[in-house]
Design a protein around this motif. Structure first.
Motif, short mmCIF file in Angstrom:
data_model
loop_
_atom_site.label_atom_id
_atom_site.label_comp_id
_atom_site.label_asym_id
_atom_site.label_seq_id
_atom_site.Cartn_x
_atom_site.Cartn_y
_atom_site.Cartn_z
N GLY A 127 87.72 70.98 37.84
CA GLY A 127 86.60 70.86 37.76
C GLY A 127 85.54 71.94 37.51
N TRP A 128 86.07 73.18 37.39
CA TRP A 128 84.98 74.44 37.16
C TRP A 128 84.67 74.13 35.60
CZ3 TRP A 128 88.09 78.51 40.18
CH2 TRP A 128 88.06 78.09 41.66
N GLU A 129 85.47 73.64 34.92
CA GLU A 129 85.43 73.90 33.43
C GLU A 129 83.86 73.35 32.90
OE1 GLU A 129 87.42 69.71 31.45
OE2 GLU A 129 88.30 71.50 31.52
N LYS A 130 83.33 72.39 33.78
CA LYS A 130 82.10 71.79 33.52
C LYS A 130 80.98 73.05 33.65
CE LYS A 130 83.06 67.16 35.35
NZ LYS A 130 82.57 66.29 36.65
N THR A 131 81.18 73.94 34.11
CA THR A 131 80.04 75.07 34.19
C THR A 131 80.70 76.22 33.63
OG1 THR A 131 80.93 75.64 36.64
CG2 THR A 131 78.69 74.27 36.33
N PHE A 132 81.87 76.26 33.16
CA PHE A 132 82.39 77.40 32.46
C PHE A 132 81.55 77.79 31.44
CE2 PHE A 132 85.32 79.12 29.17
CZ PHE A 132 85.76 80.46 29.73
N PHE A 133 81.14 79.05 31.52
CA PHE A 133 79.76 79.45 30.41
C PHE A 133 78.92 78.59 30.09
CE2 PHE A 133 83.26 82.86 28.83
CZ PHE A 133 82.13 83.79 28.71
N ASN A 134 78.43 77.85 31.28
CA ASN A 134 77.44 76.67 31.22
C ASN A 134 76.55 76.55 32.49
OD1 ASN A 134 76.05 74.76 29.48
ND2 ASN A 134 77.33 73.10 30.50
N MET A 135 76.71 77.48 33.38
CA MET A 135 75.91 77.47 34.59
C MET A 135 74.68 77.78 34.57
SD MET A 135 75.76 76.91 38.03
CE MET A 135 77.32 76.72 38.71
N PRO A 136 73.82 76.95 34.66
CA PRO A 136 72.48 77.09 34.43
C PRO A 136 71.85 78.38 35.12
CG PRO A 136 72.66 74.98 34.73
CD PRO A 136 74.08 75.39 34.91
N GLY A 137 71.06 79.12 34.48
CA GLY A 137 70.47 80.46 34.99
C GLY A 137 71.58 81.42 35.24
N PHE A 138 72.78 81.36 34.99
CA PHE A 138 73.86 82.33 35.42
C PHE A 138 74.75 82.54 34.01
CE2 PHE A 138 78.20 83.32 36.83
CZ PHE A 138 77.73 84.75 37.42
N SER A 139 75.54 81.61 33.68
CA SER A 139 76.46 81.96 32.25
C SER A 139 76.13 80.97 31.36
CB SER A 139 77.86 81.89 32.87
OG SER A 139 77.96 80.51 33.32
N ASP A 140 75.33 80.10 31.19
CA ASP A 140 74.86 79.18 30.01
C ASP A 140 74.28 80.06 28.69
OD1 ASP A 140 72.67 79.69 31.76
OD2 ASP A 140 71.50 78.17 30.25
N GLU A 141 74.29 79.53 27.77
CA GLU A 141 73.76 79.98 26.56
C GLU A 141 72.27 80.48 26.59
OE1 GLU A 141 72.61 78.41 22.27
OE2 GLU A 141 75.01 78.71 22.50
N GLU A 142 71.52 79.78 27.09
CA GLU A 142 70.10 80.09 27.18
C GLU A 142 69.94 81.38 27.96
OE1 GLU A 142 65.92 78.06 29.00
OE2 GLU A 142 67.22 76.83 28.06
N THR A 143 70.45 81.49 29.06
CA THR A 143 70.40 82.71 29.96
C THR A 143 70.90 83.67 29.35
OG1 THR A 143 70.64 81.29 32.05
CG2 THR A 143 71.05 83.77 32.20
N LEU A 144 72.14 83.59 28.63
CA LEU A 144 72.74 85.10 27.95
C LEU A 144 71.92 85.45 26.87
CD1 LEU A 144 76.45 84.49 28.67
CD2 LEU A 144 74.51 85.44 30.17
N LEU A 145 71.21 84.59 26.08
CA LEU A 145 70.32 84.96 24.94
C LEU A 145 68.90 85.19 25.52
CD1 LEU A 145 71.48 82.20 22.50
CD2 LEU A 145 72.12 84.71 22.44
#
Length: 473
Positions: free
Chosen positions: A295-313
């Motif tokens: 179930g963790w794959e939903k937020t794998f490099f996609n946790m808002p404010g933590f590991s999502d693309e927008e945050t890392l950019l």
């Protein structure tokens, strides 16, 4: 009346100033000191004093207790209280628990080869050929010999694992409860719990550190961002059966990458630690495929404010957390790659060469402005500048870092080894100019390729049959 007599003596004296000192101030000092002594005696007489009786033949034990209970009036830590409890037991050579733990840290261990990845195995064997033996806890700087102090991260993990092993020695998942990693539970341990289990605790932490180095690119205990992840690893690997099971070892690595990049340990760490230990033990006993992690794959490099693309950019409201930058660099080290400017040097977890490793900005931080020296310091401090994105970092040697210095990526990339460009996912085809838009596109490409590389590593060792879906949800 006494005061009046003193005043009369002073006024009638030829040297009024001297008379004032001798008849008034000195008398006042004596009076004040007498009253203060009487007050302190009264306080002591009314105190409920407890004594620890130690026979004359156990002077070393008395000294140990005193040192642990009377450090300048400073409030004792949980670890210091545990040391004091352990003082009730005899140790070798008239030592104590502290000395025993330090000795374990400094003593080379025997390591199960299953803790090594297929990538790191050859590098560790080469290290043993050169060094003959290896003390991972010493390498991880769990103890500072110059200051004679244990690393705080180490003592925190030690206490949690000590409590877990003492309270649940049979690894029964039904006995794993939230209260096990609380200070109040640890303080209930007696001297038998402590002295019977401290060696197993150190063994578990040593194995966990070796695992983290070999498979996760971590070389010092202070490089670990989440202490409680080390607790999970140490408790499980302290059990010989689990340490010798390759399937469990591989799934622990899967758990590590998924947990960090899904943001699982960014919040509710204590609850998730207990939950993960319990779920691991259930999966081990049932011999299932650890589907509870899927179930963790939903937020794998996609946790808002933590590991999502927008945050890392650097487009979010808050700058990315340090853990993402560290773990990306550590991942690439775990899979190894040639140094940027020297393909004869391999950046790998068991790094022993004299060259110091440093964090390197792939796109130099001065490249976005005309004058490097004037803007470099300013950009370093800007937590939301695109050049400080976690995606813009790798480890390289100090020598290579100095050679690259402030040169533009489009310039120095011509000298970067092909193997390094491929392994580090440095795609510069679109880097026809240096500006913020171009840098963002480059880092966006590296976001996708890094996510795919880590997912590929997970899929290559995971127990489940279906592949990890890395598409953004």
């Amino acid at each position: 009346h006494i005061a009046a007599d003193h005043i009369k003596d002073v006024l009638e004296s030829e040297d009024v100033e001297e008379a004032f000192k001798s008849n008034w101030i000195l008398e006042g000092k004596r009076s004040w000191s007498d009253r203060m002594v009487a007050y302190l005696k009264g306080c002591i007489e009314r105190m409920d004093m407890h004594e620890i009786v130690v026979e004359q033949s156990q002077r070393e034990r008395a000294i140990d207790i005193y040192e642990n209970l009377n450090l300048g009036g400073v409030t004792l830590s949980t670890f210091e209280l545990i040391l004091a409890k352990a003082a009730k037991k005899k140790f070798k050579n008239n030592g104590n628990l502290y000395v025993a733990v330090v000795k374990i840290i400094q003593t080379p261990m025997k390591y199960n080869e299953k803790l090594l990845s297929e990538i790191s195995e050859k590098h560790f064997k080469r290290l043993l050929e050169e060094e003959k033996e290896y003390a991972v806890l010493e390498t991880f700087e769990c103890y500072n010999e110059k200051k004679n102090i244990l690393n705080k991260k180490f003592t925190e993990v030690f206490l949690n694992v000590l409590t877990l092993i003492s309270k649940v020695p049979d690894y029964n998942p039904e006995s794993i409860e939230a209260g096990l990693i609380k200070r109040s539970t640890t303080l209930k341990l007696d001297e038998n719990d402590i002295c019977n289990n401290y060696e197993a605790v150190c063994k578990g932490i040593g194995r966990a550190c070796f695992f983290l180095q070999a498979r996760c690119g971590i070389r010092k205990i202070n490089e670990l961002n989440y202490n409680l992840m080390l607790v999970v690893l140490s408790y499980l690997l302290a059990e010989d059966r689990y340490c010798e099971d390759e399937k469990i070892i591989k799934q622990l690595e899967v758990w590590y990458w998924l947990a960090v990049f899904s943001g699982r340990y960014d919040k509710d760490q204590s609850e998730n630690t207990i939950s993960d230990i319990r779920n691991f033990l259930i999966s081990i006993q049932k011999k299932d495929n650890y589907q509870w992690m899927k179930g963790w794959e939903k937020t794998f490099f996609n946790m808002p404010g933590f590991s999502d693309e927008e945050t890392l950019l650097m487009k979010g409201d808050e700058p990315p957390k340090k853990v993402i930058k560290d773990t990306i660099c550590q991942f690439y080290m775990s899979v190894t790659y040639p140094d940027m400017l020297n393909d004869k040097i391999t950046i790998q977890p068991f790094w022993t060469l004299g060259h110091k490793l440093e964090e390197h900005h792939i796109v130099p931080i001065g490249s976005l402005k005309s004058t490097y020296k004037k803007c470099a310091q300013e950009i370093r401090k800007s937590k939301k500048n695109i050049a400080n994105s976690p995606l813009n970092y790798v480890y390289i040697t100090e020598k290579s870092n100095k050679e690259i210095s402030s040169r533009l990526l489009s310039d120095y990339i011509k000298e970067v080894t092909a193997g390094s460009r491929y392994k580090l996912k440095i795609n510069v085809e679109k880097m026809d100019s240096i500006n913020e838009e171009c840098v963002t596109e480059f880092l966006k490409s590296r976001f996708e390729s890094t996510k795919e590389a880590i997912a590929e590593r997970i899929n290559s060792i995971a127990c489940w049959e279906e592949r990890l879906n890395v598409e953004n949800k």
